[in-house]
Enzyme design. Structure first.
Site, short mmCIF file in Angstrom:
data_model
loop_
_atom_site.label_atom_id
_atom_site.label_comp_id
_atom_site.label_asym_id
_atom_site.label_seq_id
_atom_site.Cartn_x
_atom_site.Cartn_y
_atom_site.Cartn_z
CG ASP A 12 -1.89 1.19 1.19
OD1 ASP A 12 -2.63 1.31 0.19
OD2 ASP A 12 -1.90 1.99 2.13
CB SER A 13 0.35 4.66 -1.25
OG SER A 13 -0.95 4.88 -0.71
CE1 TYR A 44 3.02 5.97 -3.51
CE2 TYR A 44 2.03 4.16 -4.74
CZ TYR A 44 3.10 4.69 -4.05
OH TYR A 44 4.25 3.96 -3.91
N GLY A 45 -2.69 9.41 -4.37
CA GLY A 45 -3.96 9.74 -5.00
C GLY A 45 -3.93 10.88 -5.99
CB CYS A 75 -2.89 0.81 -2.67
SG CYS A 75 -2.80 2.56 -3.14
CG ASN A 76 -9.33 1.30 -3.65
OD1 ASN A 76 -10.16 0.71 -4.32
ND2 ASN A 76 -9.24 1.16 -2.34
CB THR A 77 -4.17 5.30 -5.80
OG1 THR A 77 -5.12 6.11 -5.08
CG2 THR A 77 -3.50 6.17 -6.84
CD GLU A 160 -2.43 8.70 6.09
OE1 GLU A 160 -1.60 9.61 6.03
OE2 GLU A 160 -2.32 7.63 5.44
CB CYS A 194 -10.25 5.23 -0.10
SG CYS A 194 -8.76 5.74 0.81
CB THR A 195 -7.56 0.63 2.09
OG1 THR A 195 -6.45 1.49 1.81
CG2 THR A 195 -7.75 -0.35 0.94
CG HIS A 196 -6.87 5.89 4.60
ND1 HIS A 196 -6.10 5.36 3.60
CD2 HIS A 196 -6.01 6.54 5.44
CE1 HIS A 196 -4.82 5.66 3.82
NE2 HIS A 196 -4.75 6.38 4.92
#
Length: 275
Positions: A12-13, A44-45, A75-77, A160, A194-196
């Site tokens: 993941d980023s 990365y987005g 990571c979706n991006t 974050e 998004c994984t967040h």
């Protein structure tokens, strides 16, 4: 064949992929895992396709160098901007059997079975939304579905900075959901692209109709990974099974460990990996 086995890599980023890793490890605890977060170059987005591809490929190769035969882009991006190029251009150059899988397709394969109105919403970063990956992938499986996207650029910083439970977070969460539902009040399934975002799910539920289905990727990806390994026993045989978990970050290990616990649900100890 034991000498050729290695852990499953999860990339993941930053931190968000830990929400996916958490579900994978819970469902498939017997495997060994290496998690790599490219925190030094996050986010990365908002980066170009070429930059995301280069960063992702570099980290995937690090995981290959550590013995991984299978890598999950949690990571979706990265899944949106790099996965296809890596699969089509880079993996064929590898001598050994290696695979890289993403997090977008497992969700898009499922969503059409859950929507009664045929109106589906996607909440994601600006980069994932602009890539059109979700509408394109959903269209392959369910061409009769209407897909509505909404970028939520403030949601990742909220998580974050550990502000996702604060009253101030409600403004930005409600704003994003209002903007999505204004596009179609008939949306009955929302993908958290998004994984967040799973860390915001309780607040998200407060601002959508009660019958709305909200899809988090972690459990879906874990289930589809288990199915993938059952359908590809040759890959499962290359994945070592000692139940170990290792964590690497391209930033400060101390900072990573402090934030990672929020996403992974327990303390982790990481190692700095210089690029």
């Amino acid at each position: 064949m034991a000498e050729h086995t290695g852990p499953i890599g999860i990339f993941d980023s930053g931190y968000g992929g830990l929400t996916v890793f958490k579900e994978i490890a819970a469902r498939l605890p017997q495997y060994d895992y290496i998690y790599l977060g490219d925190n030094a170059r996050v986010p990365y987005g908002n980066r170009s396709f070429e930059t995301v591809y280069q960063y992702t490929l570099e980290c995937v190769n690090h995981l290959f160098d550590k013995g991984c035969h299978l890598v999950i882009l949690a990571c979706n991006t990265a899944s949106a901007k790099a996965l296809r190029t890596i699969q089509q251009q880079d993996l064929p150059k590898k001598e050994e059997l290696r695979r890289v899988l993403g997090v977008i397709r497992p969700t898009t394969e499922l969503v059409g079975e859950l929507s009664l109105t045929k109106h589906v919403g996607v909440l994601a970063t600006t980069g994932t939304v602009s890539s059109l990956s979700y509408p394109v992938e959903i269209g392959k499986f369910y061409p009769d579905l209407s897909v509505f996207q909404q970028a939520c650029p403030m949601w990742v910083p909220l998580v974050e900075n550990n502000e996702h439970q604060s009253p101030g977070a409600d403004y930005f969460i409600k704003q994003g959901l209002d903007n999505l539902l204004e596009q179609s009040p008939d949306i009955d399934v929302i993908i958290l692209g998004c994984t967040h975002y799973p860390l915001l799910i309780n607040k998200i539920r407060e601002y959508v109709p009660e019958n709305t289905r909200i899809l988090s990727q972690g459990a879906i990806v874990a289930e589809r990974l288990e199915d993938y390994l059952l359908r590809h026993p040759e890959m499962a045989a290359r994945c070592s099974k000692n139940g170990s978990q290792s964590f690497f970050t391209t930033e400060s290990a101390t900072d990573f460990d402090r934030h990672a616990a929020i996403f992974f649900g327990k303390e982790v100890r990481s190692v700095h990996l210089p690029l």
